[in-house]
Design a protein around this motif. Structure first.
Motif, short mmCIF file in Angstrom:
data_model
loop_
_atom_site.label_atom_id
_atom_site.label_comp_id
_atom_site.label_asym_id
_atom_site.label_seq_id
_atom_site.Cartn_x
_atom_site.Cartn_y
_atom_site.Cartn_z
N ASN A 43 4.93 0.36 9.75
CA ASN A 43 3.54 -0.01 9.99
C ASN A 43 2.81 1.19 10.56
N GLY A 99 -7.17 -1.38 7.56
CA GLY A 99 -6.65 -2.64 7.04
C GLY A 99 -5.42 -2.49 6.17
N ARG A 100 -4.96 -1.26 5.94
CA ARG A 100 -3.76 -1.05 5.14
C ARG A 100 -2.65 -0.54 6.07
N CYS A 138 0.58 -1.89 6.53
CA CYS A 138 1.97 -2.21 6.22
C CYS A 138 2.48 -1.31 5.10
N ASN A 142 -0.20 -0.68 2.35
CA ASN A 142 -0.74 -1.92 1.81
C ASN A 142 -1.40 -2.72 2.92
N SER A 143 -2.30 -3.58 2.54
CA SER A 143 -2.83 -4.53 3.50
C SER A 143 -1.71 -5.50 3.91
N CYS A 144 -1.61 -5.75 5.20
CA CYS A 144 -0.59 -6.69 5.68
C CYS A 144 -0.89 -8.12 5.25
N ASN A 145 -2.10 -8.36 4.74
CA ASN A 145 -2.46 -9.69 4.23
C ASN A 145 -2.02 -9.90 2.79
N ASN A 146 -1.52 -8.84 2.14
CA ASN A 146 -1.05 -8.98 0.76
C ASN A 146 0.18 -9.88 0.71
N ALA A 147 0.38 -10.52 -0.42
CA ALA A 147 1.60 -11.27 -0.68
C ALA A 147 2.62 -10.31 -1.28
#
Length: 247
Positions: free
Chosen positions: A46, A205-206, A208, A230-235
């Motif tokens: 992270n 916001g990216r 992860c 990547n955004s931590c909100n991504n699946a």
């Protein structure tokens, strides 16, 4: 379970993790969907809390700065900043502007590129190329005249104000990026396998870290096994845990 999301120490371990993840997804049939892009495995990295070596932290932010020594056109500057995981300087507050101006003059540079482009022929019609809002400006109202048709780029001047400028004229470059990635388990990130394309550049916001497992129908074939922020909100498409065993 007593483990954590995997960190990766060297190229051999990266290949092992990649092959293990692909094998698991193939056995489940998840790699056979022709309608999805290359899957991404969540890694145990992270956004860290410090700048990478050779970079200087800005005031009260998670932004890090580094000068390029060569005089470069805007296109050359954009390419070289992206090659080191950064972008040309953007400014969103008077504190950031003051820092960039002081850093520029203190290190013996005069002017520096700003990562902005003119959108129309209007005097102040500029946008940041990273799509962030232009929520702070410091125009030089006398020099911002679009006097020559080729003044489609923007420079930070010696006095800290901004001026339109020809993109093809060589200028100094201050690259900017956010804090580097770090392993969440506290181990040093001595091995890195980031992609070197524009998507490697970290933005807000990216926070992860993912490993691309493609290709799927040729998509992402150059980046299989490589890492991206990547955004931590991504699946994400899976994760691998690791733990240390006692011998």
């Amino acid at each position: 379970m007593g483990g954590h999301l995997t960190s990766i120490r060297d190229a051999a371990e990266n290949q092992f993790v990649f092959e293990l993840a692909v094998k698991s997804r193939r056995e489940s049939g998840a790699m056979d969907d022709p309608n999805r892009p290359a899957p991404t495995l969540l890694l145990g990295g992270n956004q860290g809390s410090t700048c990478d070596s050779g970079w200087v932290q800005g005031p009260g932010t998670n932004k890090c700065y580094q000068f390029l020594e060569d005089m470069l056109t805007f296109t050359q500057a954009d390419k070289q900043c992206k090659q080191i995981g950064a972008r040309i300087l953007t400014i969103h507050s008077s504190a950031e502007n003051r820092f960039a101006h002081d850093f520029t003059t203190r290190t013996g540079r005069a002017f520096a590129w700003l990562d902005a482009s003119r959108t129309t022929n209007g005097k102040y019609d500029f946008v940041w190329n990273d799509n962030s809002p232009m929520d702070y400006t410091n125009w030089d109202n006398f020099l911002m005249d679009f006097a020559r048709v080729e003044e489609y780029c923007l420079q930070l001047r010696l006095d800290g104000q901004w001026n339109d400028y020809p993109c093809w004229t060589p200028e100094r470059t201050l690259c900017q990026k956010e804090f580097g990635m770090a392993w969440a388990d506290g181990s040093p990130m001595v091995y890195k396998n980031f992609t070197d394309d524009a998507s490697r550049v970290a933005t807000t916001g990216r926070g992860c870290l993912g490993m691309q497992l493609g290709p799927v129908n040729g998509i992402g074939s150059n980046f299989a096994g490589r890492w991206n922020e990547n955004s931590c909100n991504n699946a994400f498409d899976g994760a691998i845990c690791r733990k240390t065993t006692k011998l």
